[in-house]
Design a protein around this motif. Structure first.
Motif, PDB file in Angstrom:
ATOM      1  N   GLY A  21     -39.993 -47.359 -46.430  1.00 39.57           N
ATOM      2  CA  GLY A  21     -38.898 -46.426 -46.148  1.00 39.57           C
ATOM      3  C   GLY A  21     -37.589 -46.890 -46.765  1.00 39.57           C
ATOM      4  N   GLU A  22     -36.520 -46.223 -46.378  1.00 38.61           N
ATOM      5  CA  GLU A  22     -35.205 -46.566 -46.901  1.00 38.61           C
ATOM      6  C   GLU A  22     -34.732 -47.888 -46.322  1.00 38.61           C
ATOM      7  OE1 GLU A  22     -33.194 -42.325 -48.038  1.00 38.61           O
ATOM      8  OE2 GLU A  22     -32.596 -43.253 -46.149  1.00 38.61           O
ATOM      9  N   VAL A  23     -34.078 -48.665 -47.168  1.00 39.80           N
ATOM     10  CA  VAL A  23     -33.576 -49.975 -46.776  1.00 39.80           C
ATOM     11  C   VAL A  23     -32.089 -50.014 -47.101  1.00 39.80           C
ATOM     12  CG1 VAL A  23     -33.711 -52.456 -47.219  1.00 39.80           C
ATOM     13  CG2 VAL A  23     -35.794 -51.074 -47.247  1.00 39.80           C
ATOM     14  N   THR A  24     -31.260 -50.170 -46.073  1.00 38.66           N
ATOM     15  CA  THR A  24     -29.823 -50.271 -46.304  1.00 38.66           C
ATOM     16  C   THR A  24     -29.434 -51.737 -46.396  1.00 38.66           C
ATOM     17  OG1 THR A  24     -29.391 -50.169 -43.933  1.00 38.66           O
ATOM     18  CG2 THR A  24     -29.274 -48.090 -45.171  1.00 38.66           C
ATOM     19  N   GLY A  30     -26.939 -53.468 -38.162  1.00 37.18           N
ATOM     20  CA  GLY A  30     -27.514 -52.123 -38.220  1.00 37.18           C
ATOM     21  C   GLY A  30     -28.108 -51.814 -39.576  1.00 37.18           C
ATOM     22  N   ASN A  31     -27.707 -52.578 -40.624  1.00 40.99           N
ATOM     23  CA  ASN A  31     -28.352 -52.440 -41.924  1.00 40.99           C
ATOM     24  C   ASN A  31     -29.723 -53.099 -41.845  1.00 40.99           C
ATOM     25  OD1 ASN A  31     -26.420 -51.232 -43.905  1.00 40.99           O
ATOM     26  ND2 ASN A  31     -25.134 -52.900 -43.147  1.00 40.99           N
ATOM     27  N   THR A  32     -30.631 -52.641 -42.679  1.00 39.98           N
ATOM     28  CA  THR A  32     -31.951 -53.266 -42.727  1.00 39.98           C
ATOM     29  C   THR A  32     -31.826 -54.710 -43.182  1.00 39.98           C
ATOM     30  OG1 THR A  32     -32.773 -51.094 -43.438  1.00 39.98           O
ATOM     31  CG2 THR A  32     -34.308 -52.933 -43.546  1.00 39.98           C
ATOM     32  N   ILE A  33     -31.017 -54.934 -44.231  1.00 40.64           N
ATOM     33  CA  ILE A  33     -30.741 -56.292 -44.720  1.00 40.64           C
ATOM     34  C   ILE A  33     -29.243 -56.531 -44.569  1.00 40.64           C
ATOM     35  CG2 ILE A  33     -30.773 -57.827 -46.714  1.00 40.64           C
ATOM     36  CD1 ILE A  33     -33.270 -56.320 -47.672  1.00 40.64           C
ATOM     37  N   VAL A  34     -28.914 -57.480 -43.706  1.00 35.86           N
ATOM     38  CA  VAL A  34     -27.514 -57.815 -43.432  1.00 35.86           C
ATOM     39  C   VAL A  34     -27.159 -59.074 -44.216  1.00 35.86           C
ATOM     40  CG1 VAL A  34     -25.848 -58.468 -41.657  1.00 35.86           C
ATOM     41  CG2 VAL A  34     -27.645 -56.804 -41.128  1.00 35.86           C
ATOM     42  N   SER A  41     -19.479 -54.519 -48.858  1.00 37.89           N
ATOM     43  CA  SER A  41     -19.087 -53.454 -47.930  1.00 37.89           C
ATOM     44  C   SER A  41     -19.993 -53.429 -46.711  1.00 37.89           C
ATOM     45  CB  SER A  41     -19.148 -52.091 -48.632  1.00 37.89           C
ATOM     46  OG  SER A  41     -18.209 -52.041 -49.677  1.00 37.89           O
ATOM     47  N   ARG A  42     -19.498 -52.808 -45.648  1.00 35.64           N
ATOM     48  CA  ARG A  42     -20.297 -52.718 -44.420  1.00 35.64           C
ATOM     49  C   ARG A  42     -21.626 -52.009 -44.692  1.00 35.64           C
ATOM     50  NH1 ARG A  42     -15.377 -52.596 -42.961  1.00 35.64           N
ATOM     51  NH2 ARG A  42     -14.523 -50.798 -41.998  1.00 35.64           N
ATOM     52  N   GLU A  43     -21.582 -50.896 -45.394  1.00 36.73           N
ATOM     53  CA  GLU A  43     -22.783 -50.191 -45.867  1.00 36.73           C
ATOM     54  C   GLU A  43     -22.647 -50.136 -47.374  1.00 36.73           C
ATOM     55  OE1 GLU A  43     -20.947 -48.452 -43.279  1.00 36.73           O
ATOM     56  OE2 GLU A  43     -22.205 -49.395 -41.772  1.00 36.73           O
ATOM     57  N   HIS A  44     -23.265 -51.061 -48.068  1.00 31.33           N
ATOM     58  CA  HIS A  44     -22.997 -51.246 -49.490  1.00 31.33           C
ATOM     59  C   HIS A  44     -23.957 -50.463 -50.397  1.00 31.33           C
ATOM     60  CE1 HIS A  44     -20.857 -53.768 -52.497  1.00 31.33           C
ATOM     61  NE2 HIS A  44     -21.863 -53.325 -53.233  1.00 31.33           N
ATOM     62  N   ALA A  45     -25.259 -50.623 -50.173  1.00 31.97           N
ATOM     63  CA  ALA A  45     -26.239 -49.996 -51.064  1.00 31.97           C
ATOM     64  C   ALA A  45     -27.478 -49.609 -50.267  1.00 31.97           C
ATOM     65  CB  ALA A  45     -26.617 -50.960 -52.193  1.00 31.97           C
ATOM     66  N   ILE A  46     -28.308 -48.766 -50.896  1.00 33.57           N
ATOM     67  CA  ILE A  46     -29.547 -48.340 -50.243  1.00 33.57           C
ATOM     68  C   ILE A  46     -30.689 -48.399 -51.252  1.00 33.57           C
ATOM     69  CG2 ILE A  46     -29.130 -45.893 -50.716  1.00 33.57           C
ATOM     70  CD1 ILE A  46     -30.420 -45.358 -47.925  1.00 33.57           C
ATOM     71  N   LEU A  47     -31.814 -48.929 -50.796  1.00 34.64           N
ATOM     72  CA  LEU A  47     -33.053 -48.913 -51.581  1.00 34.64           C
ATOM     73  C   LEU A  47     -33.904 -47.770 -51.050  1.00 34.64           C
ATOM     74  CD1 LEU A  47     -34.179 -52.660 -51.608  1.00 34.64           C
ATOM     75  CD2 LEU A  47     -33.284 -51.379 -53.524  1.00 34.64           C
ATOM     76  N   THR A  48     -34.348 -46.898 -51.925  1.00 29.98           N
ATOM     77  CA  THR A  48     -35.217 -45.805 -51.505  1.00 29.98           C
ATOM     78  C   THR A  48     -36.547 -45.917 -52.251  1.00 29.98           C
ATOM     79  OG1 THR A  48     -34.169 -44.379 -53.138  1.00 29.98           O
ATOM     80  CG2 THR A  48     -33.368 -44.200 -50.902  1.00 29.98           C
ATOM     81  N   PRO A  49     -37.649 -45.643 -51.536  1.00 29.27           N
ATOM     82  CA  PRO A  49     -38.949 -45.706 -52.208  1.00 29.27           C
ATOM     83  C   PRO A  49     -39.052 -44.638 -53.293  1.00 29.27           C
ATOM     84  CG  PRO A  49     -39.196 -45.328 -49.833  1.00 29.27           C
ATOM     85  CD  PRO A  49     -37.748 -45.288 -50.147  1.00 29.27           C
TER      86      PRO A  49
END
Length: 159
Positions: A21-24, A30-34, A41-49
């Motif tokens: 799934g998506e990985v923030t 609260g991010n998948t990878i902190v 940034s607090r929410e910097h990037a997202i990995l999507t399948p």
């Protein structure tokens, strides 16, 4: 299994398995990878399948995301085995791997289009040479200034 290798200068590498799934990725809980780094940034990037693996997309971070030295498009950048991801101005290096491998410092520097953050702190040979020239110039200026002062003092005192 897909995983990220997280490298920071002066710290042991950290391996994170990339779940389905998506990985923030960011510094906020609260991010998948902190990643605890104030330059991320607090929410910097997202990995999507993706059918071919994963895509990484910047989430409007202040300092951006780079994959192998290049900024991904708005749709995201398809990641390949061994790609290197830089988050903002941070000195954190994420390496994307679809297999279990060991990464050496030579591997990380040879694949980048630009130097890594912690390598930027070490000047290149060209800059070391220019710094050396500056130091030599300063030393020569001090010596010539001292000789000039000695010359004028001997002229004044000698008269």
């Amino acid at each position: 299994m897909v995983h990220l290798i997280i490298k920071r200068p002066g710290q042991p590498e950290q391996r994170e398995a990339v779940p389905e799934g998506e990985v923030t990725i960011g510094r906020a809980e609260g991010n998948t990878i902190v990643i605890d780094d104030s330059r991320i940034s607090r929410e910097h990037a997202i990995l999507t399948p993706d059918a071919s693996g994963h895509r990484i997309r910047d989430l409007g971070s202040r300092n951006g995301t780079r994959v192998n030295g290049k900024q991904p498009t708005a749709e995201g950048q398809l990641l390949r085995n061994g790609d290197h991801i830089a988050l903002g101005r941070s000195q954190v290096l994420l390496s994307y791997y679809t297999e279990d491998v060991t990464v050496t410092a030579a591997d990380t520097s040879s694949r980048w289009g630009i130097p890594l953050g912690w390598q930027m702190q070490l000047p290149s040979a060209r800059w070391r040479f220019l710094d050396w020239l500056r130091v030599v110039g300063i030393v020569l200026a001090v010596i010539s200034g001292s000789l000039g002062i000695i010359f004028w003092l001997t002229r004044i005192i000698g008269d």
